[in-house]
Enzyme design. Structure first.
Site, PDB file in Angstrom:
ATOM      1  N   SER A 241       0.880  -1.166  -0.038  1.00 39.41           N
ATOM      2  CA  SER A 241      -0.041  -0.033  -0.039  1.00 39.41           C
ATOM      3  C   SER A 241       0.742   1.312   0.036  1.00 39.41           C
ATOM      4  O   SER A 241       0.732   2.262  -0.721  1.00 39.41           O
ATOM      5  CB  SER A 241      -0.937  -0.044   1.158  1.00 39.41           C
ATOM      6  OG  SER A 241      -0.271  -0.215   2.481  1.00 39.41           O
ATOM      7  N   HIS A 271      -2.213  -8.835   1.883  1.00 38.98           N
ATOM      8  CA  HIS A 271      -1.899  -7.438   2.767  1.00 38.98           C
ATOM      9  C   HIS A 271      -3.240  -7.159   3.600  1.00 38.98           C
ATOM     10  O   HIS A 271      -3.375  -8.077   4.504  1.00 38.98           O
ATOM     11  CB  HIS A 271      -1.512  -6.561   1.510  1.00 38.98           C
ATOM     12  CG  HIS A 271      -0.966  -5.305   1.797  1.00 38.98           C
ATOM     13  ND1 HIS A 271      -0.286  -4.982   3.250  1.00 38.98           N
ATOM     14  CD2 HIS A 271      -0.908  -3.972   1.495  1.00 38.98           C
ATOM     15  CE1 HIS A 271       0.218  -3.861   3.344  1.00 38.98           C
ATOM     16  NE2 HIS A 271      -0.341  -3.270   2.291  1.00 38.98           N
ATOM     17  N   HIS A 318       5.313 -12.641   7.769  1.00 39.23           N
ATOM     18  CA  HIS A 318       5.641 -11.189   7.172  1.00 39.23           C
ATOM     19  C   HIS A 318       7.017 -11.121   6.333  1.00 39.23           C
ATOM     20  O   HIS A 318       7.814 -12.250   6.514  1.00 39.23           O
ATOM     21  CB  HIS A 318       5.926 -10.402   8.438  1.00 39.23           C
ATOM     22  CG  HIS A 318       5.709  -8.923   8.199  1.00 39.23           C
ATOM     23  ND1 HIS A 318       6.633  -7.988   7.534  1.00 39.23           N
ATOM     24  CD2 HIS A 318       4.528  -8.234   8.036  1.00 39.23           C
ATOM     25  CE1 HIS A 318       6.188  -7.015   7.385  1.00 39.23           C
ATOM     26  NE2 HIS A 318       5.080  -6.835   7.891  1.00 39.23           N
ATOM     27  N   ARG A 327       2.487  -4.376  16.617  1.00 44.68           N
ATOM     28  CA  ARG A 327       1.356  -3.869  16.284  1.00 44.68           C
ATOM     29  C   ARG A 327       0.070  -5.184  16.933  1.00 44.68           C
ATOM     30  O   ARG A 327      -0.922  -4.642  17.603  1.00 44.68           O
ATOM     31  CB  ARG A 327       0.976  -3.789  14.879  1.00 44.68           C
ATOM     32  CG  ARG A 327       1.859  -2.519  14.519  1.00 44.68           C
ATOM     33  CD  ARG A 327       1.795  -2.510  12.874  1.00 44.68           C
ATOM     34  NE  ARG A 327       1.979  -3.811  12.144  1.00 44.68           N
ATOM     35  CZ  ARG A 327       1.788  -3.911  10.829  1.00 44.68           C
ATOM     36  NH1 ARG A 327       1.437  -2.886  10.119  1.00 44.68           N
ATOM     37  NH2 ARG A 327       2.182  -4.976  10.306  1.00 44.68           N
ATOM     38  N   ASP A 373      -2.698  -8.252  11.430  1.00 45.96           N
ATOM     39  CA  ASP A 373      -4.012  -8.778  11.152  1.00 45.96           C
ATOM     40  C   ASP A 373      -4.489  -9.815  11.768  1.00 45.96           C
ATOM     41  O   ASP A 373      -5.864 -10.096  11.843  1.00 45.96           O
ATOM     42  CB  ASP A 373      -3.873  -8.914   9.697  1.00 45.96           C
ATOM     43  CG  ASP A 373      -3.689  -7.806   8.648  1.00 45.96           C
ATOM     44  OD1 ASP A 373      -4.210  -6.774   9.085  1.00 45.96           O
ATOM     45  OD2 ASP A 373      -2.870  -8.058   7.681  1.00 45.96           O
TER      46      ASP A 373
END
Ligand code: CMX
Length: 435
Positions: A241, A271, A318, A327, A373
């Site tokens: 992105s 993604h 990843h 995160r 995610d």
């Protein structure tokens, strides 16, 4: 209109320009790294060919925003009164300038966002006229693209704009767009899932608070939104992105074109769409389990079934990270504090235990640990946002903060149009010495 952020940004730009110019002029031929055939064929993994000062991703430590880890960022930024989380507006100030804003500076930026947040009516009309089964990411990308006609940069460029001033209308476009994204996102949600029962913005609320208000979800969803937008904002500039936004903007396509394209890149299941995939995958497991939390043994079976059918386990792995994503950890801390007994959180926790050893045993994934995610959907679900097709739109609102900051700096430092070189297979065979 108050100008504190813009003036601060300009002083930083003037400070930075000679550094970039010196690197180019005096050290332009210095070699940064080599590129292998595996990298040419393999998605340029690890090739050092981009630069950004907004954030840096260390494989072992994870993200730092302007030098601050996630806990440091959360601790340092001014908080919204009565809330646990900082202002998103203050976080944007940090991304843009590298400095922690004072309360007064945050208020000024929040004011600035408030003044710019009116979404043109034609955006809502267009969204209402799309097919009902359009994906929320398609709707989001189209809404941003539709607003391109508002671009200050495109207007000023047509009138004749000095290259040194490109950053100024890019800044105006970025703020104008960022201020509108929460309302556009909330409108898409309520149009698609709440029969078009739209809630108007409240001019007195900050970005996160207003988003929760327009979604129609009570506290602490305002803090969930602040945390979510902040965590998803930036992950240096090589991810799909961020790189898409940078690439499109490098042709001097304006911020609207760049952010609309960025959203399209984020919509891929490898993604940003992985956040919806995680919940979809867990719901599948829950259905088979009749809602019961599976034992570790049972969960292992589900994970192996997914792998053996040639699919990826969403939310794990990843391209850069080689440890648990901080995160993920920040969201896990939030879950432990606010929703420790949530049934889906329990599933996610079992997955944290069983997936990494299985991925190691399978021996393919370079990073077996969870990414952002894996944990984000469970929080949304807990606060009533069960329509998981919407989750990547939330990621998009956050990611736009980082990509907009990057695009403004791209124009300030005069980065040129991006144009790497490709080779044919025969040329690679030649380089490899294959006869
Ligand atoms: N489940 C199964 N297999 C996986 C895997 C996972 N979670 N993660 C990696 N692999 C596989 C890859 O598909 C690849 O297989 P092939 O050799 O058959 O092609 C192999 O392991 C090596 O991949 P890698 O070098 O470790 O990972 P990449 O840099 O190529 O890809 C990523 C990274 C994120 C796309 C990958 O780990 C993945 O598909 N994860 C699941 C989807 C996901 O959670 N994406 C979100 C990432 C965070 C974000 O951007 O939002």
């Amino acid at each position: 209109m108050s100008k504190i952020l813009k003036e601060k940004l300009f002083s930083k730009i003037e400070e930075w320009r000679p550094r970039t110019a010196k690197l180019l002029k005096e050290h332009g031929d210095t070699v940064v790294g080599n590129v292998t055939i595996a990298q040419v064929i393999g998605g340029m993994r690890g090739v050092k060919c981009l630069t950004t000062d907004i954030s840096y991703l260390d494989p072992m430590e994870g993200i730092r925003f302007r030098g601050y880890t996630i806990p440091e960022t959360l601790a340092a930024l001014p908080k919204v009164p009565g809330a646990e989380m900082p202002y998103v507006e203050g976080f944007f100030y940090l991304l843009l300038t590298g400095e922690i804003p004072t309360e007064a500076e945050v208020n000024e930026v929040a004011d600035e966002f408030n003044k710019r947040k009116h979404v043109p009516e034609y955006v809502f009309t267009m969204l209402r006229n799309l097919p009902e089964d359009s994906h929320p990411m398609t709707m989001f990308s189209l809404a941003i693209g539709a607003m391109q006609k508002e671009s200050e940069f495109a207007k000023k460029y047509r009138e004749g704009l000095n290259k040194m001033d490109y950053w100024d209308p890019t800044y105006e476009d970025a703020l104008n767009l960022l201020a509108k994204l929460p309302q556009v996102a909330a409108f898409i949600y309520r149009l698609k899932y709440k029969n078009g029962d739209i809630i108007d913005p409240d001019p007195h609320l900050d970005m996160g608070g207003n988003f929760a208000h327009m979604m129609g979800i009570d506290k602490p969803y305002d803090d969930v939104s602040r945390l979510y937008f902040l965590l998803h904002s930036d992950h240096e500039s090589g991810n799909v992105s961020a790189h898409t936004g940078h690439l499109v903007a490098s042709a001097l396509s304006d911020t609207y074109y760049a952010i609309s394209a960025m959203i399209n890149g984020l919509a891929g299941p490898l993604h940003g769409l992985a956040n919806q995939e995680v919940l979809r995958w867990i719901q599948g497991v829950m259905e088979q389990m009749g809602g019961e939390v599976p034992t570790e043994e049972k969960m292992k079976e589900f994970v192996w079934n997914t792998l053996n059918s040639g699919q990826v386990v969403p939310g794990f792995g990843h391209a850069v990270l080689r440890k648990t994503d901080p995160r993920y950890a920040a969201q896990r801390d939030f879950c432990l504090k606010h929703l420790p007994d949530d049934p889906i959180f329990k599933y996610v926790d079992v997955l944290y235990k069983v997936v990494p050893p299985i991925l190691v045993e399978q021996g393919k994934a370079k990073n077996p640990w969870p990414n952002v995610d894996a944990q984000s959907g469970v929080i949304q679900w807990h606060y009533g946002l069960t329509e998981y097709d919407f989750y990547t739109v939330l990621f998009g609102v956050g990611r736009a903060l980082g990509v907009c900051a990057n695009i403004i700096w791209d124009r300030a430092l005069g980065y040129p149009i991006e144009r790497p070189k490709s080779l044919t297979t025969a040329m690679l065979e030649d380089v490899a010495g294959i006869k």
